[in-house]
Design a protein around this motif. Sequence first.
Motif, PDB file in Angstrom:
ATOM      1  N   VAL A   1       0.849  -1.192   0.000  1.00  0.00           N
ATOM      2  CA  VAL A   1       0.000   0.000   0.000  1.00  0.00           C
ATOM      3  C   VAL A   1       0.886   1.243   0.000  1.00  0.00           C
ATOM      4  N   LYS A   2       0.615   2.169  -0.930  1.00  0.00           N
ATOM      5  CA  LYS A   2       1.315   3.451  -0.928  1.00  0.00           C
ATOM      6  C   LYS A   2       0.285   4.573  -0.842  1.00  0.00           C
ATOM      7  N   VAL A   3       0.637   5.597  -0.088  1.00  0.00           N
ATOM      8  CA  VAL A   3      -0.251   6.741   0.104  1.00  0.00           C
ATOM      9  C   VAL A   3       0.411   7.980  -0.489  1.00  0.00           C
ATOM     10  N   TYR A   4      -0.350   8.678  -1.335  1.00  0.00           N
ATOM     11  CA  TYR A   4       0.150   9.872  -2.009  1.00  0.00           C
ATOM     12  C   TYR A   4      -0.760  11.068  -1.748  1.00  0.00           C
ATOM     13  N   ASP A   5      -0.196  12.234  -1.980  1.00  0.00           N
ATOM     14  CA  ASP A   5      -0.988  13.446  -2.134  1.00  0.00           C
ATOM     15  C   ASP A   5      -1.581  13.386  -3.542  1.00  0.00           C
TER      16      ASP A   5
ATOM     17  N   LEU B   1       3.291  10.125   0.984  1.00  0.00           N
ATOM     18  CA  LEU B   1       3.060  10.660   2.325  1.00  0.00           C
ATOM     19  C   LEU B   1       3.532   9.661   3.375  1.00  0.00           C
ATOM     20  N   THR B   2       4.382  10.113   4.267  1.00  0.00           N
ATOM     21  CA  THR B   2       4.930   9.253   5.313  1.00  0.00           C
ATOM     22  C   THR B   2       4.100   9.351   6.592  1.00  0.00           C
ATOM     23  N   ASN B   3       4.276   8.356   7.457  1.00  0.00           N
ATOM     24  CA  ASN B   3       3.657   8.346   8.790  1.00  0.00           C
ATOM     25  C   ASN B   3       2.137   8.476   8.764  1.00  0.00           C
TER      26      ASN B   3
ATOM     27  N   GLU C   1      -2.271  -3.469  11.012  1.00  0.00           N
ATOM     28  CA  GLU C   1      -2.230  -2.014  11.031  1.00  0.00           C
ATOM     29  C   GLU C   1      -0.795  -1.560  11.228  1.00  0.00           C
ATOM     30  N   GLY C   2      -0.529  -0.322  10.837  1.00  0.00           N
ATOM     31  CA  GLY C   2       0.809   0.234  10.969  1.00  0.00           C
ATOM     32  C   GLY C   2       0.834   1.621  10.362  1.00  0.00           C
ATOM     33  N   VAL C   3       2.028   2.100  10.000  1.00  0.00           N
ATOM     34  CA  VAL C   3       2.168   3.425   9.396  1.00  0.00           C
ATOM     35  C   VAL C   3       3.027   3.315   8.145  1.00  0.00           C
ATOM     36  N   THR C   4       2.838   4.253   7.225  1.00  0.00           N
ATOM     37  CA  THR C   4       3.657   4.266   6.017  1.00  0.00           C
ATOM     38  C   THR C   4       5.086   4.677   6.361  1.00  0.00           C
ATOM     39  N   ASN C   5       6.044   4.099   5.630  1.00  0.00           N
ATOM     40  CA  ASN C   5       7.455   4.363   5.911  1.00  0.00           C
ATOM     41  C   ASN C   5       7.942   5.615   5.184  1.00  0.00           C
ATOM     42  N   GLU C   6       9.262   5.761   5.090  1.00  0.00           N
ATOM     43  CA  GLU C   6       9.836   6.971   4.492  1.00  0.00           C
ATOM     44  C   GLU C   6       9.554   7.092   3.000  1.00  0.00           C
ATOM     45  N   LYS C   7       9.041   6.025   2.378  1.00  0.00           N
ATOM     46  CA  LYS C   7       8.650   6.056   0.966  1.00  0.00           C
ATOM     47  C   LYS C   7       7.131   6.046   0.791  1.00  0.00           C
ATOM     48  N   GLY C   8       6.409   6.275   1.887  1.00  0.00           N
ATOM     49  CA  GLY C   8       4.951   6.261   1.814  1.00  0.00           C
ATOM     50  C   GLY C   8       4.369   4.873   1.654  1.00  0.00           C
ATOM     51  N   LEU C   9       5.137   3.831   2.012  1.00  0.00           N
ATOM     52  CA  LEU C   9       4.766   2.442   1.745  1.00  0.00           C
ATOM     53  C   LEU C   9       4.448   1.688   3.031  1.00  0.00           C
ATOM     54  N   PHE C  10       3.430   0.822   2.947  1.00  0.00           N
ATOM     55  CA  PHE C  10       3.107  -0.110   4.027  1.00  0.00           C
ATOM     56  C   PHE C  10       2.919  -1.481   3.390  1.00  0.00           C
TER      57      PHE C  10
END
Length: 227
Positions: free
Chosen positions: A130-134, A150-152, A171-180
Amino acid sequence: MILAIGIVTSSAHGQVDALSDINFFQTGIISTDENKFSISNDISIREFFNGEIIRVSGHTIEGFPYITYSKIIEEKIETRGIIFIGGEFLELLFKEELPEESAVKKNNNLQILVQYTQRVYSEKPAHLDVKVYDPTKNKLNDFNQNYGFLTNKNINVTVLDENKDVFYSDEGVTNEKGLFEIEFFIPERHPRETLTVTIIAEDEHSKSSKILQIFTLGTIPDNDSSS
């Protein structure tokens, strides 16, 4: 995503060009109250009452079947529809304005992109990245874009079986590349079924979700060497 539909519709309704004026043809997106889906090119279109009613049916890229009806009313188009998810029909929501012309809601402004195992045998792992972007910085929905992520951001993943029981969750948080990234295994002799995956990305100001399907294929046939 802009779809070019190879169908010509003659219209006797003033300035209304029915197909080009149906908003989700322009955006490539249909939505429920909680989720957005990208429509695929697998589309069937039929007209009724001399083009006053247009029925569109097809599947989303995520694999969910949908059907919509659009009606021309006083040179305007009103659209209603349903989508079949997790064994039930959900109402589709349509706005008169295109998304780029409307204000972005704070509670749904995280772009969730996913690469995942779509079909998996028993005793094999299913992968979900999973990646999260603006969304304003990744308008092409490119999972591999190396900026605008987007991180964290808090990520919650729930996998339900066909009985709506929880098959897996994480569950968790996205890393420095916006990835989980997650991985879960399909048990031995697990039957063929459709798993429904819900992904929620959230921070202090925003909350967005995405839903998709994973198909379990049962035991690997003796003549299948899939790894």
